[in-house]
Design an enzyme around this catalytic site. Structure first.
Site, mmCIF file in Angstrom:
data_model
loop_
_atom_site.group_PDB
_atom_site.id
_atom_site.type_symbol
_atom_site.label_atom_id
_atom_site.label_comp_id
_atom_site.label_asym_id
_atom_site.label_seq_id
_atom_site.Cartn_x
_atom_site.Cartn_y
_atom_site.Cartn_z
ATOM 1 C CG MET A 289 -2.085 -1.029 1.038
ATOM 2 S SD MET A 289 -3.233 -0.999 2.412
ATOM 3 C CE MET A 289 -2.229 -1.768 3.680
ATOM 4 C CB CYS A 290 -0.097 4.726 -0.499
ATOM 5 S SG CYS A 290 -1.088 4.250 -1.930
#
Length: 256
Positions: free
Chosen positions: A1-2
């Site tokens: 994920m980010c």
């Protein structure tokens, strides 16, 4: 994920040191190569930079690392795409106007099967779950407080309610600011540190770079740095609890 990075402080401060380490996570020390962005509040203005290139290979990111833009509120994001193509319109942070002020939002997570009803005012430009969530938040605030920005306590309660509702759809770590208050919600992973007098030296995890804040800062300065994971290896970071929504103002956590 980010990956998320935020700064909230009581005097305009540059984020060059923190951004140097954060930027490395966009393709050098981590796998987030699907674009990046950063927004700086400056008075009523908001200076925003986004790029689809990995931050480690972006000339714009190189500019930010070496250009000391001073701000009291900064939100940055490095993207690892889960929903939406790798396009400029899908790069965070996103920016909209509400109550005569810019609002900036960045999200880390994945909201599977998230399809909110179209709002009357704010519509997503790209096709990410993140921008849909941002528009839902702003539409809710605008409809609930049509006369303008309410007190912080009123705003917090409504924001907390809509945040909890969205978080039921998946992972929803986010940073949000209007240049006055800075909101940080943790779903799975988010930490912060508050740097204040007496200042000390800090060393980055992702780059072999140190800085002595005692030389750079003044006794009254106070700076809160919020990140998905700690950026330094010789400071004590506070882990934000899952489900917690914090409010920062002038470099301090004032509401949770």
């Amino acid at each position: 994920m980010c990956q998320l990075l935020g700064m909230n402080c009581n005097v305009p401060t540059d984020i060059c040191f923190s951004f140097e380490g954060f930027c490395a996570r966009g393709g050098k020390t981590d796998e987030h190569r699907d674009g990046w962005g950063i927004a700086f509040f400056e008075g009523l203005g908001c200076r925003t930079f986004i790029d689809v290139k990995p931050s480690i290979a972006s000339p714009i990111a190189e500019l930010i690392k070496n250009y000391p833009i001073h701000s009291t509120n900064v939100i940055a994001h490095i993207r690892k795409a889960t929903q939406g193509e790798i396009k400029l319109e899908n790069c965070h942070p996103f920016r909209r106007e509400l109550w005569g002020k810019y609002w900036v939002f960045a999200h880390n997570g994945n909201l599977e099967n998230f399809s909110p009803a179209a709002g009357d005012f704010y519509q997503p430009v790209g096709d990410t779950d993140s921008e849909k969530a941002f528009c839902l938040i702003l539409n809710t605030l605008r409809e609930t407080f049509p006369q303008g920005k309410p007190s912080l306590e009123q705003l917090y309660q409504v924001l907390k309610t809509i945040t909890n509702s969205i978080a039921c759809q998946g992972i929803f770590n986010y940073l949000l600011s209007d240049g006055e208050h800075f909101f940080a919600h943790c779903s799975t992973k988010l930490s912060y540190i508050i740097r204040q007098y007496p200042f000390a030296a800090a060393h980055l995890i992702d780059e072999d770079i140190s800085v002595d804040f005692q030389v750079l800062a003044r006794p009254g300065d106070q700076v809160a740095i919020i990140a998905t994971t700690p950026l330094t290896d010789n400071e004590v970071w506070t882990t934000i609890n899952s489900g917690e929504l914090l409010v920062f103002q002038e470099g301090a956590a004032i509401l949770s």
